[in-house]
Design an enzyme around this catalytic site. Sequence first.
Site, short mmCIF file in Angstrom:
data_model
loop_
_atom_site.label_atom_id
_atom_site.label_comp_id
_atom_site.label_asym_id
_atom_site.label_seq_id
_atom_site.Cartn_x
_atom_site.Cartn_y
_atom_site.Cartn_z
N ARG A 186 -2.22 5.60 -2.38
CA ARG A 186 -1.00 4.80 -2.12
C ARG A 186 -0.41 4.39 -3.44
NH1 ARG A 186 0.17 -0.79 -1.58
NH2 ARG A 186 1.75 -1.27 -0.01
N SER A 255 0.23 2.60 10.92
CA SER A 255 0.04 1.16 10.81
C SER A 255 0.53 0.49 12.08
CB SER A 255 0.89 0.59 9.67
OG SER A 255 0.78 1.38 8.54
N LYS A 284 0.86 -6.69 -0.03
CA LYS A 284 2.03 -6.39 0.83
C LYS A 284 2.81 -7.69 1.00
CE LYS A 284 3.16 -3.01 4.13
NZ LYS A 284 4.25 -2.42 3.35
C1 LIG Z 1 -5.10 2.06 6.80
C2 LIG Z 1 -3.73 1.56 6.52
N1 LIG Z 1 -3.18 0.68 7.35
C3 LIG Z 1 -1.94 0.21 7.10
C4 LIG Z 1 -1.23 0.64 5.98
C5 LIG Z 1 0.18 0.17 5.72
O1 LIG Z 1 1.12 1.20 5.86
P1 LIG Z 1 2.69 0.84 5.82
O2 LIG Z 1 2.94 -0.17 6.86
O3 LIG Z 1 3.48 2.08 5.87
O4 LIG Z 1 2.84 0.18 4.41
P2 LIG Z 1 2.63 0.89 2.99
O5 LIG Z 1 1.19 1.05 2.76
O6 LIG Z 1 3.35 2.19 3.01
O7 LIG Z 1 3.23 -0.09 2.04
C6 LIG Z 1 -1.85 1.56 5.14
N2 LIG Z 1 -1.25 2.03 4.06
N3 LIG Z 1 -3.09 2.01 5.42
C1 LIG Z 2 -1.18 -1.61 2.77
C2 LIG Z 2 -1.39 -2.75 3.68
N1 LIG Z 2 -0.97 -2.71 4.96
C3 LIG Z 2 -1.26 -3.80 5.64
S1 LIG Z 2 -2.03 -4.92 4.68
C4 LIG Z 2 -2.02 -3.89 3.35
C5 LIG Z 2 -2.55 -4.21 2.02
C6 LIG Z 2 -3.98 -4.57 2.01
O1 LIG Z 2 -4.34 -4.84 0.71
P1 LIG Z 2 -5.50 -5.82 0.30
O2 LIG Z 2 -6.77 -5.26 0.78
O3 LIG Z 2 -5.42 -5.87 -1.20
O4 LIG Z 2 -5.19 -7.16 0.91
#
Ligand SMILES: Cc1ncc(COP(=O)(O)OP(=O)(O)O)c(N)n1
Ligand SMILES: Cc1ncsc1CCOP(=O)(O)O
Length: 376
Positions: A186, A255, A284
Site C-alpha cells: 500500500r 474494505s 487513515k
Molecule cells: C485488509 C484491508 N482492509 C481495508 C483496507 C482499506 O482499503 P481502502 O478503504 O481502499 O483504503 P486504502 O487502503 O486504499 O487507503 C486495506 N487497504 N486493507
Molecule cells: C488501510 C486501513 N483501512 C482501514 S483502517 C486502515 C489503516 C490501518 O492502519 P493501522 O494498523 O496503522 O492503524
Amino acid sequence: MGDRYELKKPFPNLPAQAQPAVCRILDANLDRAREGLRIVEEWCRFGLDSSELAGECKQLRQEIAKWHTQDLRAFRDTLGDVGTDLSHPQEEERAGIQQLLQANLCRIEEALRVLEEYGKLYHPEMGTAFKQMRYRIYTLESNLLGYQRQQKLLRSHLYLVTSESENLFAVVEAALQGGLTLVQYRDKDADDDVRVETAQKLRQLCRRYEALFIVNDRVDLALAVDADGVHLGQQDLPIAMARQLLGPHRIIGRSTTNPDEMRRAIAEGADYIGVGPVYETPTKIGKAAAGLEYVRYAAQNASVPWFAIGGIDPTNLNDVLSAGAERIAAVRAIMEAEQPTLVTQYFLSQLSRLQTLRALKAHLPQSHVQSNNLTS
Ligand SMILES: Cc1ncc(COP(=O)(O)OP(=O)(O)O)c(N)n1
Ligand SMILES: Cc1ncsc1CCOP(=O)(O)O
Ligand SMILES: [Mg+2]
C-alpha cells in the site's frame, strides 16, 4: 480405448533408420510426463486434500500410459543414453513447494510438447491427443495455483499492510521471518515507476517466503507484477470488473465499514473482506471508527475470511479477539515496530492460541468449558 492404445498404423511416413531414435524419444518423454504428473498429484492429494485436482492428474497419467506400448519400451537403452548424466543445477535445489510444482508442471508441458511433435511421425492420432493433454495441463496449472492461493488465504490470520518506509524491504522480510504469510503493498503517493519497482521486489520477497502478495487499489499493477491479488476499497473498481481483468484465480479483497457494505462485498464475490477501522487511526485520517460492535457483527455474519483492521496493536489485540476476530490486519504495529519479527510472532501466537481454544470449546461439553475457564 482399451488399457493400451492399439497401434493401427505406426510410422506412416518415417524412414526405417530414423524409427528407433523416435521410439526412444517417445519412450523417454512418456516416462517424463508421467513422473512429473505423479509429483504434482501427490501434492494435490496430500498437500491440498483436493480429490478433484488429484483425480485430473491421475486421469492424465492413465491416458499417457495407454500410449506407452511395449513397442516403444522395447527401444529403451538407458546405458546408451548420453543424456542421463545431464542435470540442471536448479534440479538439485528447490526453494519450496511453489517452485517444485512450477518446475514439474514445466517438465510435463515440455514432455507433452515433444510427444505432440514426434508423435505425429509415429501415429496419425498421437499429435492431436497430446496437444489436447497439453491444454489440460495449462488448465490444471491455473486451477492448482488458484486453489493454492485460496488455501493459503484461509490459513493466514495475520495480514501486514505496508506503509512508506525507508526500511520497507527489511521490515517486510523481518515480519516474514516471524511467520507472516500475507502482505499487501500500500503506497498512496509514489510515482508509478517507483511503485512497479517496489511491487516487483516485494513480490519476489514474498515468493521466497511462500507468502501471498496483494496490491492495494491497483488492478493494473497487480497484473503487471503477477501479484496474488488486489485489495479494493469502496471507492475503487467494482469487484466484477476487477474479476474480469484478473481472471478467476486471483484473490480480490474488499474494505467494509458496515453490514450493508459487507453484504454487498460478499454477494459481489470478494474472497475476503477488511472489517474496520476498528479504532480511529492516523494511517487513515478522517475515517470514522466502525468499532468493536462491527467486529461482533462480522463474527456472527461474515461468510468469507475477514480481517479486523484499524488501530490494532499488541495492547488492544485481546479486545479485538474477544469481540470475535480470528484474523487481523495491521500497518503501524508492524511497520513501525522496533522488532517486527517479535511483534509478528506475538500476533501469530495469540491468534493461534485463540484458534486452539475455539476448536477445543467446539468439541468440549459446555460445563467443562465453564469449569475450566476456557472462555476467550
Ligand atoms: C485488509 C484491508 N482492509 C481495508 C483496507 C482499506 O482499503 P481502502 O478503504 O481502499 O483504503 P486504502 O487502503 O486504499 O487507503 C486495506 N487497504 N486493507
Ligand atoms: C488501510 C486501513 N483501512 C482501514 S483502517 C486502515 C489503516 C490501518 O492502519 P493501522 O494498523 O496503522 O492503524
Ligand atoms: Mg483503496
